[in-house]
Design a protein around this motif. Sequence first.
Motif, PDB file in Angstrom:
ATOM      1  N   ASP A 125       0.852  -1.193   0.000  1.00 34.90           N
ATOM      2  CA  ASP A 125       0.000   0.000   0.000  1.00 34.90           C
ATOM      3  C   ASP A 125       0.889   1.244   0.000  1.00 34.90           C
ATOM      4  OD1 ASP A 125      -2.131   1.712   0.107  1.00 34.90           O
ATOM      5  OD2 ASP A 125      -2.533   1.406   2.242  1.00 34.90           O
ATOM      6  N   ILE A 126       1.092   1.824  -1.177  1.00 33.30           N
ATOM      7  CA  ILE A 126       1.971   2.977  -1.335  1.00 33.30           C
ATOM      8  C   ILE A 126       1.317   3.994  -2.271  1.00 33.30           C
ATOM      9  CG2 ILE A 126       4.162   1.809  -0.911  1.00 33.30           C
ATOM     10  CD1 ILE A 126       4.454   1.470  -3.946  1.00 33.30           C
ATOM     11  N   ASP A 127       1.795   5.228  -2.205  1.00 27.37           N
ATOM     12  CA  ASP A 127       1.303   6.284  -3.084  1.00 27.37           C
ATOM     13  C   ASP A 127       2.184   6.452  -4.327  1.00 27.37           C
ATOM     14  OD1 ASP A 127      -0.822   7.035  -1.330  1.00 27.37           O
ATOM     15  OD2 ASP A 127       0.654   8.038  -0.064  1.00 27.37           O
ATOM     16  N   GLY A 128       3.411   6.008  -4.252  1.00 26.92           N
ATOM     17  CA  GLY A 128       4.345   6.138  -5.367  1.00 26.92           C
ATOM     18  C   GLY A 128       5.664   5.491  -4.988  1.00 26.92           C
ATOM     19  N   ALA A 129       6.643   5.599  -5.873  1.00 28.01           N
ATOM     20  CA  ALA A 129       7.907   4.903  -5.607  1.00 28.01           C
ATOM     21  C   ALA A 129       9.092   5.610  -6.248  1.00 28.01           C
ATOM     22  CB  ALA A 129       7.831   3.459  -6.118  1.00 28.01           C
ATOM     23  N   ILE A 130      10.251   5.350  -5.674  1.00 32.51           N
ATOM     24  CA  ILE A 130      11.541   5.707  -6.259  1.00 32.51           C
ATOM     25  C   ILE A 130      12.160   4.413  -6.768  1.00 32.51           C
ATOM     26  CG2 ILE A 130      13.847   6.631  -5.825  1.00 32.51           C
ATOM     27  CD1 ILE A 130      12.536   8.167  -3.429  1.00 32.51           C
ATOM     28  N   VAL A 131      12.502   4.375  -8.032  1.00 32.61           N
ATOM     29  CA  VAL A 131      13.124   3.184  -8.617  1.00 32.61           C
ATOM     30  C   VAL A 131      14.618   3.470  -8.781  1.00 32.61           C
ATOM     31  CG1 VAL A 131      13.153   1.569 -10.536  1.00 32.61           C
ATOM     32  CG2 VAL A 131      10.991   2.586  -9.806  1.00 32.61           C
ATOM     33  N   VAL A 132      15.432   2.646  -8.157  1.00 29.28           N
ATOM     34  CA  VAL A 132      16.872   2.845  -8.166  1.00 29.28           C
ATOM     35  C   VAL A 132      17.480   2.246  -9.431  1.00 29.28           C
ATOM     36  CG1 VAL A 132      19.041   2.421  -6.950  1.00 29.28           C
ATOM     37  CG2 VAL A 132      16.944   2.833  -5.658  1.00 29.28           C
ATOM     38  N   GLU A 133      18.130   3.076 -10.223  1.00 26.88           N
ATOM     39  CA  GLU A 133      18.851   2.686 -11.421  1.00 26.88           C
ATOM     40  C   GLU A 133      18.077   1.668 -12.269  1.00 26.88           C
ATOM     41  OE1 GLU A 133      22.996   1.764 -10.219  1.00 26.88           O
ATOM     42  OE2 GLU A 133      23.331   3.837 -10.814  1.00 26.88           O
ATOM     43  N   ARG A 145       3.784   0.901 -13.285  1.00 32.25           N
ATOM     44  CA  ARG A 145       2.925   1.369 -14.382  1.00 32.25           C
ATOM     45  C   ARG A 145       1.601   0.616 -14.409  1.00 32.25           C
ATOM     46  NH1 ARG A 145       7.166   1.992 -19.457  1.00 32.25           N
ATOM     47  NH2 ARG A 145       7.642   4.203 -19.127  1.00 32.25           N
ATOM     48  N   GLU A 146       1.648  -0.683 -14.191  1.00 24.86           N
ATOM     49  CA  GLU A 146       0.429  -1.477 -14.219  1.00 24.86           C
ATOM     50  C   GLU A 146      -0.538  -1.040 -13.131  1.00 24.86           C
ATOM     51  OE1 GLU A 146      -0.872  -6.197 -14.157  1.00 24.86           O
ATOM     52  OE2 GLU A 146       1.164  -5.612 -14.742  1.00 24.86           O
ATOM     53  N   ARG A 147       0.028  -0.616 -11.999  1.00 21.42           N
ATOM     54  CA  ARG A 147      -0.818  -0.139 -10.904  1.00 21.42           C
ATOM     55  C   ARG A 147      -1.229   1.314 -11.080  1.00 21.42           C
ATOM     56  NH1 ARG A 147       1.236  -1.468  -4.938  1.00 21.42           N
ATOM     57  NH2 ARG A 147      -0.687  -0.288  -4.565  1.00 21.42           N
ATOM     58  N   GLY A 148      -0.633   2.004 -12.043  1.00 24.39           N
ATOM     59  CA  GLY A 148      -0.949   3.408 -12.259  1.00 24.39           C
ATOM     60  C   GLY A 148      -0.365   4.323 -11.210  1.00 24.39           C
ATOM     61  N   LEU A 149       0.747   3.913 -10.601  1.00 22.10           N
ATOM     62  CA  LEU A 149       1.368   4.705  -9.540  1.00 22.10           C
ATOM     63  C   LEU A 149       2.489   5.579 -10.096  1.00 22.10           C
ATOM     64  CD1 LEU A 149       1.623   2.034  -6.701  1.00 22.10           C
ATOM     65  CD2 LEU A 149       0.053   3.977  -6.813  1.00 22.10           C
ATOM     66  N   PRO A 150       2.598   6.811  -9.624  1.00 21.23           N
ATOM     67  CA  PRO A 150       3.697   7.674 -10.068  1.00 21.23           C
ATOM     68  C   PRO A 150       5.023   7.202  -9.486  1.00 21.23           C
ATOM     69  CG  PRO A 150       2.445   8.760  -8.349  1.00 21.23           C
ATOM     70  CD  PRO A 150       1.703   7.493  -8.679  1.00 21.23           C
ATOM     71  N   TYR A 151       6.090   7.465 -10.204  1.00 21.56           N
ATOM     72  CA  TYR A 151       7.413   7.093  -9.717  1.00 21.56           C
ATOM     73  C   TYR A 151       8.446   8.028 -10.322  1.00 21.56           C
ATOM     74  CZ  TYR A 151       7.949   4.890 -14.280  1.00 21.56           C
ATOM     75  OH  TYR A 151       8.005   4.668 -15.628  1.00 21.56           O
ATOM     76  N   VAL A 152       9.603   8.058  -9.688  1.00 23.78           N
ATOM     77  CA  VAL A 152      10.767   8.767 -10.218  1.00 23.78           C
ATOM     78  C   VAL A 152      11.939   7.803 -10.174  1.00 23.78           C
ATOM     79  CG1 VAL A 152       9.916  11.022  -9.434  1.00 23.78           C
ATOM     80  CG2 VAL A 152      11.466   9.714  -7.981  1.00 23.78           C
ATOM     81  N   ALA A 153      12.966   8.102 -10.929  1.00 24.03           N
ATOM     82  CA  ALA A 153      14.127   7.218 -10.986  1.00 24.03           C
ATOM     83  C   ALA A 153      15.325   7.865 -10.311  1.00 24.03           C
ATOM     84  CB  ALA A 153      14.472   6.878 -12.433  1.00 24.03           C
ATOM     85  N   LEU A 154      16.082   7.063  -9.608  1.00 17.97           N
ATOM     86  CA  LEU A 154      17.372   7.501  -9.084  1.00 17.97           C
ATOM     87  C   LEU A 154      18.425   6.959 -10.048  1.00 17.97           C
ATOM     88  CD1 LEU A 154      18.858   8.937  -6.754  1.00 17.97           C
ATOM     89  CD2 LEU A 154      19.113   6.699  -5.687  1.00 17.97           C
ATOM     90  N   GLY A 155      18.942   7.818 -10.902  1.00 15.42           N
ATOM     91  CA  GLY A 155      19.788   7.387 -11.996  1.00 15.42           C
ATOM     92  C   GLY A 155      19.005   7.495 -13.300  1.00 15.42           C
ATOM     93  N   ARG A 156      19.651   7.950 -14.343  1.00 14.00           N
ATOM     94  CA  ARG A 156      18.966   8.188 -15.616  1.00 14.00           C
ATOM     95  C   ARG A 156      18.359   6.913 -16.189  1.00 14.00           C
ATOM     96  NH1 ARG A 156      22.916   8.653 -18.488  1.00 14.00           N
ATOM     97  NH2 ARG A 156      22.609   6.986 -20.005  1.00 14.00           N
ATOM     98  N   PRO A 157      17.060   6.909 -16.493  1.00 13.33           N
ATOM     99  CA  PRO A 157      16.479   5.740 -17.173  1.00 13.33           C
ATOM    100  C   PRO A 157      17.103   5.571 -18.553  1.00 13.33           C
ATOM    101  CG  PRO A 157      14.762   7.166 -16.257  1.00 13.33           C
ATOM    102  CD  PRO A 157      16.049   7.927 -16.181  1.00 13.33           C
TER     103      PRO A 157
END
Length: 346
Positions: A125-133, A145-157
């Motif tokens: 149960d989360i509102d969003g996430a940080i995805v590492v590298e 994406r499947e859950r429709g949750l916003p996220y940002v990346a640590l490290g350039r995608p």
Amino acid sequence: MSPSGSGARPPTIADVARAASVSPTTVSHALNGIGKVDPRTRERIKAIAAELGYRPNLRAQRLRRGEAKAIALASSMPFAVAGGPSRLGFYMEVAAAAAERALVHGYALVLVPPVRTGSPLYSVDIDGAIVVEPDTEDVAVAQLRERGLPYVALGRPVSPAEAAPYVDLRGAAVAELLLGHLREQGARRPALIVGDGARHSGVDARAVYGLAAARHGWEPMVATAPEEGGEQAGYDACASLLAAHPGIDAVCALVDTFAVGAVQAIVDSGRRIPQDIAVVTRYDGLRARTCEPPLTAVDLHLDHAASEAVELLLGRLRGRDTPPVATAPEPRLIARASSLRGALTP
């Protein structure tokens, strides 16, 4: 200023409203930073709430707003690379800094195990996430994406289709620092060991290495190692390089766990570090500091980068305009005995 005179029960929002001579709705708006409340009234209500010792019911707030007030830190990077057997390393350093910054904003940080197989992100149960590298076609990104949750990346995608905001960890600058240092220490036949994925750090390092090889006339010597293989994978990759190219005089093992394995392979081959072969790695973590000899590495300013990632994500969650890229400070080389030939006596 106890609401009941006895202090037997915790104060409620109604108690704050009575003390401030306003409605409970106004108190709620003032304390939660919403609605149109005069700034002076907002500050007065906050002061009265603090004096009364009022604490909001966070569970009720979450249910009312449909928010978890939690964000996740996730990656498809296995612990063999990101943490090692001790579970200390790159991933945990990021987690500590991110958790601290998230808590400032009233959010909890959920640390998700490496998202390789299964579905660890579907049930959290989360509102969003940080995805590492994130890697190309990253499993963690796909689940978010499947859950429709916003996220940002640590490290350039690295995926061309990826449009998420990210914190730039300056992969090219890090590789330039490491290879430039090796050249300054007299290396003329350096080899590169990277993971077999396509994370930005490996992609950038290979590009920088290729340009440096062409510019300085180096023979390109690159080996990939499976991320889940840990130190043994680094050992095997380095041993293969040494067998194929006996004249190697330096190894840039980008992942610290690979670097530790490479050190052992070099020692087992009868060569000396750094006199015969210098060794450097990317991340200045526990492995780099406790390896024998200690490894030259780079301060990536992960505390700053992790905090920036939290701010980017919370900006998205709150509907603010956020920059597409936040940049970590300039990386700083930390030279140690594994590469410092100039400090050696003949």
